[in-house]
Enzyme design. Sequence first.
Site, PDB file in Angstrom:
ATOM      1  N   TYR A   1       0.823  -1.211   0.000  1.00 53.32           N
ATOM      2  CA  TYR A   1       0.000   0.000   0.000  1.00 53.32           C
ATOM      3  C   TYR A   1       0.858   1.262   0.000  1.00 53.32           C
ATOM      4  CZ  TYR A   1      -3.971  -3.024   1.234  1.00 53.32           C
ATOM      5  OH  TYR A   1      -4.936  -3.987   1.244  1.00 53.32           O
TER       6      TYR A   1
ATOM      7  N   LYS B   1       3.440 -15.480   2.356  1.00 59.45           N
ATOM      8  CA  LYS B   1       3.404 -16.234   1.100  1.00 59.45           C
ATOM      9  C   LYS B   1       4.864 -16.526   0.740  1.00 59.45           C
ATOM     10  CE  LYS B   1       0.963 -17.884  -2.314  1.00 59.45           C
ATOM     11  NZ  LYS B   1       0.043 -19.029  -2.154  1.00 59.45           N
TER      12      LYS B   1
ATOM     13  N   ASP C   1      -3.049 -18.218   1.873  1.00 66.57           N
ATOM     14  CA  ASP C   1      -4.226 -18.889   1.294  1.00 66.57           C
ATOM     15  C   ASP C   1      -4.764 -19.936   2.270  1.00 66.57           C
ATOM     16  OD1 ASP C   1      -1.725 -19.935   0.770  1.00 66.57           O
ATOM     17  OD2 ASP C   1      -2.217 -20.751  -1.194  1.00 66.57           O
TER      18      ASP C   1
ATOM     19  N   ASP D   1      -5.116  -6.699   6.128  1.00 62.33           N
ATOM     20  CA  ASP D   1      -6.337  -5.974   5.764  1.00 62.33           C
ATOM     21  C   ASP D   1      -7.441  -6.989   5.461  1.00 62.33           C
ATOM     22  OD1 ASP D   1      -8.096  -4.056   4.942  1.00 62.33           O
ATOM     23  OD2 ASP D   1      -7.017  -3.491   3.124  1.00 62.33           O
TER      24      ASP D   1
ATOM     25  N   ASP E   1     -10.654  -8.545   8.253  1.00 62.30           N
ATOM     26  CA  ASP E   1     -12.086  -8.461   7.933  1.00 62.30           C
ATOM     27  C   ASP E   1     -12.729  -9.843   7.985  1.00 62.30           C
ATOM     28  OD1 ASP E   1     -12.063  -5.760   7.620  1.00 62.30           O
ATOM     29  OD2 ASP E   1     -13.039  -5.782   5.651  1.00 62.30           O
TER      30      ASP E   1
END
Length: 354
Positions: free
Chosen positions: A142, A189, A221, A245, A249
Site C-alpha cells: 500500500y 506467502k 491462502d 487488511d 475483515d
Amino acid sequence: MDMRIALVPGDGIGPDIVSEAVRVLDRVASRFGHTVSYKEIDAGGISIDKYGIPLTEDAFESAKQADAVLLGAVGGPKWDTLPGAKRPEKALLGLRSGLGLFCNFRPAVIYPELSAASPLKDQIIGKGVDLLVVRELTGGIYFGERGRSDDGEEAYDTMRYSKAEITRIARKAFEAAMIRKKRVTLVDKANVLESSRLWRETVSELAPSYPEVTLDFMYVDNASMQLVRNPLHFDVLLTENMFGDILSDEASMITGSIGMLSSASLREDSYGMYEPIHGSAPDIAGKDVANPIATILSTASMLRYSFSLEKEATAIEDAVKSALADGVRTRDIAIEGEKTVGTKECGREIEERI
Ligand code: NAD
C-alpha cells in the site's frame, strides 16, 4: 495512575457509544484508584462543519499531547459527496499516519453466549474463539512504489519491507502473545514472495527472545481457509499490511457481530489509538439503540496496551461477559424474541458489574 485521554466522539453513533465507554472507564478508575482526564477533540464530519476540514492542527496537537486516543467513528451521508482529501475518513488517516501508528491489533472473539450470531457451526467454535490479528499498518504494497507504463497498458505496485519494520511489529505480536495463549502464527506467502521470506527470517531470529511463545508459519491462502475451518488454532496471527487488511475483515465476520469488535493502533512506545471496527452507523445515530460494547472493549485494550493495567482491562472484559451471560442484549446481537436494551442501559449494566 494518571491517564490523559483524548476523546474523539466523531459522527453518527460516535457520541452515543463514546459516552458509555467513558462511563465504564470512570468506574474502573475510581474502583482501582486511578485518575483519568479527558480532552474532547472534533474530528471527521463535525470538524468539517465547524472548521471546513476533517482534522485541524489544534485537534491533532491535542491528540498528540494525550497518553492515548479513544475514538468513536467518523463519516456519514452528509459528507459523502466531498472529494477524497476533504472527507471525514481523512481525519483517521491523518491521526494514524501523523502519530506513527504502525501496528494494528484487531481481536476477534466469539462469545459462547452469542455463538448463534456466528456463521460458523457450534462444533467449530467449541468453547469460544479468541484470536488477535496483528497487522503491519504503514509499510508493504500500500505504501510501495507504484506506477503505469507510458502507454497505460501495464501497472505495478511494489511490496517492500525492511528488517527494522518487521522486527518492531513482530515484537508487538510476541508481547501480546505473552499475555495471551503464547502462540504466534506468522502468515505470509514465503513460497512465492521474497518479502515474505524476509519476514520468516526476521521473525524466526526474534523468536528465541520469547522462549515461552510457540511460533508457527502459515501461507496466507491456507490461513484464510483455517480461519473458517479451525479458528481455534489461532492465538496471535501476525502478518503484513495487505494480508492483514483482508484477514482481519474475515476474522471479524466469523464473529457475526460488528458491534462487539474493537481495534487498537499502536507504535513503539505506549501511545495508542483505540476504536471500534464499525462505522458511524448514521441509520441509528442518536436513537439509543447502538451497541456500545466494541467501544467499551476498546477502553479495555487501552488500559492493557497503553497503561499496562491488566487487572483493570480484565475487569471490563469480565463485566461485558457477565452482562452477556445475564442476557443483556442490544438490538444488533439479540435473536428473535429476546428482550433488548438501549445503548445507555447496556453501558449502565456493564458499569454496575465492574
Ligand atoms: P457501519 O459500520 O457504520 O454500519 C454498517 C451496519 O452495521 C449498519 O446497519 C449499522 O446500523 C450497523 N452497526 C454498525 N455499528 C453498530 C453498532 N455499534 N451497534 C449496532 N449496529 C451497528 O458501516 P457503513 O454503513 O458502511 O458506514 C457508515 C459511515 O461510517 C460511512 O460514512 C463510512 O464511511 C463510515 N465508516 C467509518 C469508520 C470509522 O470511523 N472507523 C469505519 C467504517 C465506516
